[in-house]
Design a protein around this motif. Sequence first.
Motif, mmCIF file in Angstrom:
data_model
loop_
_atom_site.group_PDB
_atom_site.id
_atom_site.type_symbol
_atom_site.label_atom_id
_atom_site.label_comp_id
_atom_site.label_asym_id
_atom_site.label_seq_id
_atom_site.Cartn_x
_atom_site.Cartn_y
_atom_site.Cartn_z
ATOM 1 N N LYS A 165 39.103 48.111 0.249
ATOM 2 C CA LYS A 165 38.823 48.597 -1.123
ATOM 3 C C LYS A 165 37.337 48.902 -1.266
ATOM 4 N N ASN A 166 37.045 49.833 -2.160
ATOM 5 C CA ASN A 166 35.649 50.206 -2.377
ATOM 6 C C ASN A 166 35.053 49.319 -3.479
ATOM 7 N N PRO A 167 34.150 48.400 -3.111
ATOM 8 C CA PRO A 167 33.600 47.498 -4.127
ATOM 9 C C PRO A 167 32.862 48.261 -5.222
ATOM 10 N N ASP A 168 32.217 49.368 -4.848
ATOM 11 C CA ASP A 168 31.399 50.085 -5.824
ATOM 12 C C ASP A 168 32.233 50.809 -6.876
ATOM 13 N N GLU A 169 33.524 50.887 -6.631
ATOM 14 C CA GLU A 169 34.397 51.494 -7.649
ATOM 15 C C GLU A 169 35.194 50.430 -8.389
ATOM 16 N N SER A 170 34.900 49.165 -8.082
ATOM 17 C CA SER A 170 35.713 48.111 -8.674
ATOM 18 C C SER A 170 34.994 47.422 -9.825
ATOM 19 N N THR A 171 35.644 47.382 -10.965
ATOM 20 C CA THR A 171 35.078 46.679 -12.117
ATOM 21 C C THR A 171 34.882 45.201 -11.790
ATOM 22 N N ILE A 172 35.825 44.637 -11.045
ATOM 23 C CA ILE A 172 35.728 43.215 -10.685
ATOM 24 C C ILE A 172 34.408 42.957 -9.959
ATOM 25 N N PHE A 173 34.132 43.799 -8.988
ATOM 26 C CA PHE A 173 32.921 43.608 -8.192
ATOM 27 C C PHE A 173 31.663 43.860 -9.031
ATOM 28 N N GLN A 174 31.703 44.879 -9.869
ATOM 29 C CA GLN A 174 30.521 45.191 -10.701
ATOM 30 C C GLN A 174 30.174 44.014 -11.604
ATOM 31 N N ILE A 175 31.194 43.369 -12.146
ATOM 32 C CA ILE A 175 30.913 42.229 -13.037
ATOM 33 C C ILE A 175 30.465 41.023 -12.209
ATOM 34 N N TYR A 176 31.080 40.862 -11.034
ATOM 35 C CA TYR A 176 30.693 39.746 -10.150
ATOM 36 C C TYR A 176 29.199 39.799 -9.826
ATOM 37 N N LYS A 177 28.717 41.018 -9.584
ATOM 38 C CA LYS A 177 27.305 41.198 -9.221
ATOM 39 C C LYS A 177 26.353 40.655 -10.281
ATOM 40 N N LEU A 178 26.810 40.640 -11.526
ATOM 41 C CA LEU A 178 25.936 40.199 -12.618
ATOM 42 C C LEU A 178 25.775 38.679 -12.657
ATOM 43 N N PHE A 179 26.670 37.975 -11.960
ATOM 44 C CA PHE A 179 26.657 36.510 -12.052
ATOM 45 C C PHE A 179 26.380 35.805 -10.726
ATOM 46 N N ALA A 180 26.637 36.484 -9.618
ATOM 47 C CA ALA A 180 26.544 35.812 -8.321
ATOM 48 C C ALA A 180 25.182 36.065 -7.681
ATOM 49 N N ASN A 181 24.814 35.219 -6.698
ATOM 50 C CA ASN A 181 23.550 35.469 -5.994
ATOM 51 C C ASN A 181 23.775 36.481 -4.863
ATOM 52 N N ASN A 182 22.688 36.882 -4.219
ATOM 53 C CA ASN A 182 22.772 37.970 -3.240
ATOM 54 C C ASN A 182 23.747 37.687 -2.101
ATOM 55 N N ASP A 183 23.709 36.443 -1.595
ATOM 56 C CA ASP A 183 24.606 36.102 -0.485
ATOM 57 C C ASP A 183 26.063 36.195 -0.909
ATOM 58 N N GLU A 184 26.337 35.682 -2.095
ATOM 59 C CA GLU A 184 27.719 35.717 -2.595
ATOM 60 C C GLU A 184 28.178 37.171 -2.787
ATOM 61 N N VAL A 185 27.273 37.992 -3.297
ATOM 62 C CA VAL A 185 27.617 39.394 -3.526
ATOM 63 C C VAL A 185 27.926 40.075 -2.190
ATOM 64 N N ALA A 186 27.073 39.797 -1.178
ATOM 65 C CA ALA A 186 27.288 40.411 0.140
ATOM 66 C C ALA A 186 28.623 39.960 0.719
ATOM 67 N N ALA A 187 28.940 38.688 0.548
ATOM 68 C CA ALA A 187 30.192 38.155 1.100
ATOM 69 C C ALA A 187 31.405 38.809 0.433
#
Length: 331
Positions: free
Chosen positions: A236-258
């Motif tokens: 799946k494309n994370p950059d097109e996912s609302t789930i991922f976009q919102i996750y980025k606002l709360f998680a740290n860099n390592d978590e986002v990369a994972a």
Amino acid sequence: MDDKIVLTGIKPTGMPHIGNYLGALKPLIEMSQNHKTFMFIADLHALNAVHNAKEIKQHTYEIAALMVAMGLNLENTVFFRQSDINEIYQLTEFLMNVTPKGLMNRAHSYKAMVEKNTEAGVDIDSGVNMGLYTYPVLMAADILLYNSDIVPVGKDQKQHVEFARDIAGYFNNIYGETFKLPEPVIGEDCGIIPGLDGRKMSKSYDNTIPLLCPSAELKKKIMRIITDSKTPEEPKNPDESTIFQIYKLFANNDEVAALRKRFLNGGMGYGEAKTILFEKINSVLEKPRMEYERLMANPIEIDAILEKGAECARIVASRMVAKVKKKMLGL
Ligand code: TRP
């Protein structure tokens, strides 16, 4: 930290959603860590639209408790309720007399009402009360009463701060140097925060996630996020996912990369991604939520915080009004 005086007001409009918080409130909380700040709940500014005392009072408690729970620095901040300072009514009335009516005609929010009325073919001032019309004068009084240098606001409020500057200038021209000329500071645009349906998070789209709500409600909201129909196996494309976009606002860099990797690799269904998102937001907001709920159950404590701020604000405000009264009335 410099010695500029920063001031801002927050209108009491119920529980903000995470888009409001990240865009408007979080920057204020961060600023409070290293600036002397006047911050107040602008309950008088709610009056032109909300004719329900209970609602204004409740929303005032909510926003005050929220700011404290989210980490507002109460050592650096004079935090108070706008209506607690009697001098605000006085300065507003004084400023009315140097404020051109034409300036008010140019205010964006008034003009928007006039346009709407014109389109609807009704009287241009239909539904416009004087509170709405003179809203910028009250706001100028807020700003000038406390000698503010800097007023951090959203884009939509920039004109109001410019009006405060204009009004200060008119006054100073007539009565001599009295008010400092405040500067608006517009926060960096933190980008569009997507809502549950992928459009910009906004009350009017009914796609919001409240900042602080019981975790069952939070979970329900997150499970409602709209996704495409890819199977768990598919990449799946994370950059097109609302789930991922919102996750980025709360998680740290390592978590986002994972999580990005897991999206790209396939093998993770949207249900699982939503659970990961829920757990992240829930854990970040758990402590503030508990503090918020504790404060909301003890409104006396909120009153005490705001009263302490009001005592401090009154000292500055009464000096300013005395100065203005002397200049305008010789008293
Ligand atoms: N009008 C502002 C808003 O709607 C709130 C506000 C009232 C304010 N008084 C202020 C903001 C003084 C900055 C300074 O968001």
